[in-house]
Scaffold this motif. Sequence first.
Motif, PDB file in Angstrom:
ATOM      1  N   GLU A   1       0.835  -1.201   0.000  1.00  0.00           N
ATOM      2  CA  GLU A   1       0.000   0.000   0.000  1.00  0.00           C
ATOM      3  C   GLU A   1       0.871   1.252   0.000  1.00  0.00           C
ATOM      4  O   GLU A   1       0.596   2.219  -0.734  1.00  0.00           O
ATOM      5  N   TRP A   2       1.940   1.251   0.821  1.00  0.00           N
ATOM      6  CA  TRP A   2       2.841   2.410   0.893  1.00  0.00           C
ATOM      7  C   TRP A   2       3.504   2.668  -0.458  1.00  0.00           C
ATOM      8  O   TRP A   2       3.614   3.803  -0.908  1.00  0.00           O
ATOM      9  N   THR A   3       3.977   1.605  -1.109  1.00  0.00           N
ATOM     10  CA  THR A   3       4.664   1.754  -2.393  1.00  0.00           C
ATOM     11  C   THR A   3       3.729   2.346  -3.446  1.00  0.00           C
ATOM     12  O   THR A   3       4.107   3.284  -4.164  1.00  0.00           O
ATOM     13  N   GLU A   4       2.527   1.812  -3.537  1.00  0.00           N
ATOM     14  CA  GLU A   4       1.592   2.305  -4.550  1.00  0.00           C
ATOM     15  C   GLU A   4       1.211   3.757  -4.291  1.00  0.00           C
ATOM     16  O   GLU A   4       1.134   4.572  -5.225  1.00  0.00           O
ATOM     17  N   ARG A   5       0.995   4.103  -3.030  1.00  0.00           N
ATOM     18  CA  ARG A   5       0.616   5.482  -2.678  1.00  0.00           C
ATOM     19  C   ARG A   5       1.782   6.447  -2.937  1.00  0.00           C
ATOM     20  O   ARG A   5       1.596   7.536  -3.496  1.00  0.00           O
TER      21      ARG A   5
ATOM     22  N   ILE B   1       2.493   7.215  -6.597  1.00  0.00           N
ATOM     23  CA  ILE B   1       1.585   8.236  -7.130  1.00  0.00           C
ATOM     24  C   ILE B   1       2.049   9.621  -6.695  1.00  0.00           C
ATOM     25  O   ILE B   1       2.083  10.572  -7.487  1.00  0.00           O
ATOM     26  N   ASN B   2       2.433   9.731  -5.398  1.00  0.00           N
ATOM     27  CA  ASN B   2       2.910  11.025  -4.886  1.00  0.00           C
ATOM     28  C   ASN B   2       4.198  11.478  -5.564  1.00  0.00           C
ATOM     29  O   ASN B   2       4.514  12.679  -5.575  1.00  0.00           O
TER      30      ASN B   2
ATOM     31  N   THR C   1      12.164   8.675  -9.119  1.00  0.00           N
ATOM     32  CA  THR C   1      11.923   9.565  -7.975  1.00  0.00           C
ATOM     33  C   THR C   1      11.634   8.754  -6.718  1.00  0.00           C
ATOM     34  O   THR C   1      12.131   9.072  -5.631  1.00  0.00           O
ATOM     35  N   LEU C   2      10.857   7.686  -6.869  1.00  0.00           N
ATOM     36  CA  LEU C   2      10.551   6.803  -5.734  1.00  0.00           C
ATOM     37  C   LEU C   2      11.826   6.137  -5.219  1.00  0.00           C
ATOM     38  O   LEU C   2      12.049   6.061  -4.000  1.00  0.00           O
TER      39      LEU C   2
ATOM     40  N   LEU D   1       7.810  -1.556 -10.472  1.00  0.00           N
ATOM     41  CA  LEU D   1       7.212  -1.545  -9.128  1.00  0.00           C
ATOM     42  C   LEU D   1       7.178  -2.936  -8.505  1.00  0.00           C
ATOM     43  O   LEU D   1       7.362  -3.084  -7.303  1.00  0.00           O
ATOM     44  N   GLU D   2       6.943  -3.960  -9.321  1.00  0.00           N
ATOM     45  CA  GLU D   2       6.890  -5.327  -8.798  1.00  0.00           C
ATOM     46  C   GLU D   2       8.218  -5.714  -8.158  1.00  0.00           C
ATOM     47  O   GLU D   2       8.267  -6.296  -7.080  1.00  0.00           O
ATOM     48  N   GLU D   3       9.314  -5.356  -8.841  1.00  0.00           N
ATOM     49  CA  GLU D   3      10.642  -5.661  -8.304  1.00  0.00           C
ATOM     50  C   GLU D   3      10.965  -4.770  -7.098  1.00  0.00           C
ATOM     51  O   GLU D   3      11.688  -5.183  -6.188  1.00  0.00           O
TER      52      GLU D   3
END
Length: 320
Positions: free
Chosen positions: A71-75, A78-79, A86-87, A145-147
């Motif tokens: 949940e944190w990664t997906e949110r 987006i941010n 950037t993530l 994102l999966e990795e």
Amino acid sequence: MAEQTFQLDGQQLAKICKNIPPDADDQLLLATLQALNPDYPMRLAKTGAEWYRLGGVIDSVGERIANDLVEWTERTYINCGKNLQTLIEHALQQKLIATRQTGNTLHFVVQTGAKAEDFVQIDIDKTFEIPDRYLVDEFNPPEDLEEFIDPLDPECITSSWVGTPRYSYRRKTDVAIFMDEINKYHVEEHPAQRFLDDWNRSSAQQKNHLSDDWIIRPYRNTGRFGEQIINVEIINTQQKNVLQLEDINGKRGVALHNLISRFDRQAGYPFAWFFYMVKGKLVQPNCGVAVYKDIIGDFSYLPERDVAVLKDWIHTPYSV
């Protein structure tokens, strides 16, 4: 006087799990559950094998950032404008750490009647959370994102406990009601139902409750058209030292009877060899065939109730 019924719903169980601090042998949890239903003896039937799941996110000094990594990664993605780089840079700058949860499922049983299916099973997870890896390996950054969430080759770190172990409620299963539901979805008798029925009409039922040595594992599987099908597996919980039945090739009569009798004594109840055979555990199917040949021939060492069960299995074999 009105008949007592077992009372504990999912909401109560979830609250109990939240408020009880885990101990080494889970006796405090057991005592708390038992105190709420003193008329029904409860016991811890089995502690499942250790499993692990993705955990949350903490910083370099152990402060909690998020409970749920996914949940944190997906949110946060987006941010970050849905920019993976950037993530990655954010995770590296903050020296963020991903945790993982390790634990076991505790299976409690409550016998509510005489039949094989007359028990309630309560499954509770006992979970520990530990630091697992740096969220990003700067020398081997993730490509998607999966990795990012679950890398194949993570940069693991030395583990130490985060917080305290905790209990979490998984499910409560009234086995009789559950099996009624299972049977609605299966045209032919489900093997697990047949296992219960065979127990009820065999000599095993005269000696033991089925839940003394067997529990169930509800699960879902996907049908040929993508539909979700409710299913169930029979699980053995035997703690005694039950040995593999010896090779029966060439044995019949007294010699074969002695072998299955010794197995039953180790298991603790009559006709145990049959149920282990149906489960595919410690007893091979050829044992059932050999015993049947004996009892339709010159030997008679099984009670009639067990002969009937074995005869049906010979004519229509099944396994669980």
